[in-house]
Design a protein around this motif. Structure first.
Motif, PDB file in Angstrom:
ATOM      1  N   LEU A  21       0.829  -1.209   0.000  1.00 53.78           N
ATOM      2  CA  LEU A  21       0.000   0.000   0.000  1.00 53.78           C
ATOM      3  C   LEU A  21       0.864   1.261   0.000  1.00 53.78           C
ATOM      4  CD1 LEU A  21      -2.731  -1.153   2.534  1.00 53.78           C
ATOM      5  CD2 LEU A  21      -3.103  -0.628   0.111  1.00 53.78           C
ATOM      6  N   LEU A  22       1.913   1.258   0.797  1.00 56.87           N
ATOM      7  CA  LEU A  22       2.773   2.437   0.909  1.00 56.87           C
ATOM      8  C   LEU A  22       3.593   2.697  -0.349  1.00 56.87           C
ATOM      9  CD1 LEU A  22       4.006   2.105   4.597  1.00 56.87           C
ATOM     10  CD2 LEU A  22       2.258   3.664   3.688  1.00 56.87           C
ATOM     11  N   PHE A  27       0.208   6.959   3.908  1.00 57.83           N
ATOM     12  CA  PHE A  27      -1.063   6.634   4.543  1.00 57.83           C
ATOM     13  C   PHE A  27      -1.029   7.020   6.011  1.00 57.83           C
ATOM     14  CE2 PHE A  27      -1.650   3.854   0.944  1.00 57.83           C
ATOM     15  CZ  PHE A  27      -3.019   3.675   0.838  1.00 57.83           C
ATOM     16  N   MET A  28      -2.189   7.380   6.531  1.00 58.17           N
ATOM     17  CA  MET A  28      -2.361   7.505   7.971  1.00 58.17           C
ATOM     18  C   MET A  28      -2.805   6.141   8.490  1.00 58.17           C
ATOM     19  SD  MET A  28      -4.146  11.242   8.449  1.00 58.17           S
ATOM     20  CE  MET A  28      -5.564  10.814   7.437  1.00 58.17           C
ATOM     21  N   VAL A  29      -2.637   5.924   9.783  1.00 57.83           N
ATOM     22  CA  VAL A  29      -3.007   4.630  10.371  1.00 57.83           C
ATOM     23  C   VAL A  29      -4.474   4.305  10.081  1.00 57.83           C
ATOM     24  CG1 VAL A  29      -3.261   3.332  12.518  1.00 57.83           C
ATOM     25  CG2 VAL A  29      -1.267   4.763  12.176  1.00 57.83           C
ATOM     26  N   SER A  30      -5.347   5.281  10.238  1.00 57.83           N
ATOM     27  CA  SER A  30      -6.775   5.026  10.027  1.00 57.83           C
ATOM     28  C   SER A  30      -7.054   4.554   8.595  1.00 57.83           C
ATOM     29  CB  SER A  30      -7.597   6.281  10.330  1.00 57.83           C
ATOM     30  OG  SER A  30      -7.202   7.351   9.494  1.00 57.83           O
ATOM     31  N   LEU A  32      -4.884   2.902   6.692  1.00 50.03           N
ATOM     32  CA  LEU A  32      -4.360   1.536   6.588  1.00 50.03           C
ATOM     33  C   LEU A  32      -5.331   0.548   7.234  1.00 50.03           C
ATOM     34  CD1 LEU A  32      -0.607   2.230   7.313  1.00 50.03           C
ATOM     35  CD2 LEU A  32      -1.571   1.436   5.156  1.00 50.03           C
ATOM     36  N   VAL A  33      -5.917   0.939   8.375  1.00 43.24           N
ATOM     37  CA  VAL A  33      -6.905   0.087   9.039  1.00 43.24           C
ATOM     38  C   VAL A  33      -8.053  -0.210   8.089  1.00 43.24           C
ATOM     39  CG1 VAL A  33      -8.665   0.076  10.865  1.00 43.24           C
ATOM     40  CG2 VAL A  33      -6.306   0.788  11.385  1.00 43.24           C
ATOM     41  N   LEU A  69       6.913   4.680   2.796  1.00 46.06           N
ATOM     42  CA  LEU A  69       7.895   3.641   2.527  1.00 46.06           C
ATOM     43  C   LEU A  69       9.295   4.226   2.602  1.00 46.06           C
ATOM     44  CD1 LEU A  69       8.072   0.663   1.551  1.00 46.06           C
ATOM     45  CD2 LEU A  69       8.105   1.556  -0.760  1.00 46.06           C
ATOM     46  N   ALA A  70      10.195   3.526   3.252  1.00 47.95           N
ATOM     47  CA  ALA A  70      11.608   3.912   3.297  1.00 47.95           C
ATOM     48  C   ALA A  70      12.362   2.924   2.406  1.00 47.95           C
ATOM     49  CB  ALA A  70      12.128   3.882   4.730  1.00 47.95           C
TER      50      ALA A  70
END
Length: 108
Positions: A21-22, A27-30, A32-33, A69-70
């Motif tokens: 996804l990243l 993305f914020m955590v919400s 991603l949830v 993403l790193a």
């Protein structure tokens, strides 16, 4: 400095899904949830592990955290995988040549 081995971290399918996804955007955590359809504490736990491996970075924006993403640890993984890709490429080339020979023999 990463504190977890990326190979071990990536063994988990949910963590791989988060990285997938990243790849497209932060993305914020919400968010991603919502995408992963699991509880917020689970996503936060996975993000913590990914962060400890250096695979994600968090940017704080007021009360929100944006995860990105790193890519550097992934480059290291890619470098490690390169000899295996070359090995498979040569084997697939040999298979292709064998199949071509078989089709030539059948055409006679």
């Amino acid at each position: 400095m990463p504190t977890r081995d990326p190979f071990t971290v990536l063994a988990d399918p949910t963590r791989r899904q988060i990285l997938d996804l990243l790849r497209g955007r932060d993305f914020m955590v919400s968010e991603l949830v919502e995408q992963i359809r699991t509880a917020q504490p689970n996503v936060s736990k996975h993000l913590k592990v990914l962060g400890e491996a250096g695979l994600v970075e968090a940017r704080v924006d007021g009360p929100r955290r944006h995860y990105a993403l790193a890519p550097e640890p992934l480059r290291e993984l890619d470098h490690w995988l390169e000899p295996y890709r070359r090995m498979w490429a040569s084997r697939l080339d040999a298979l292709e040549a064998h199949l071509d020979d078989m089709s030539d023999d059948q055409g006679d």
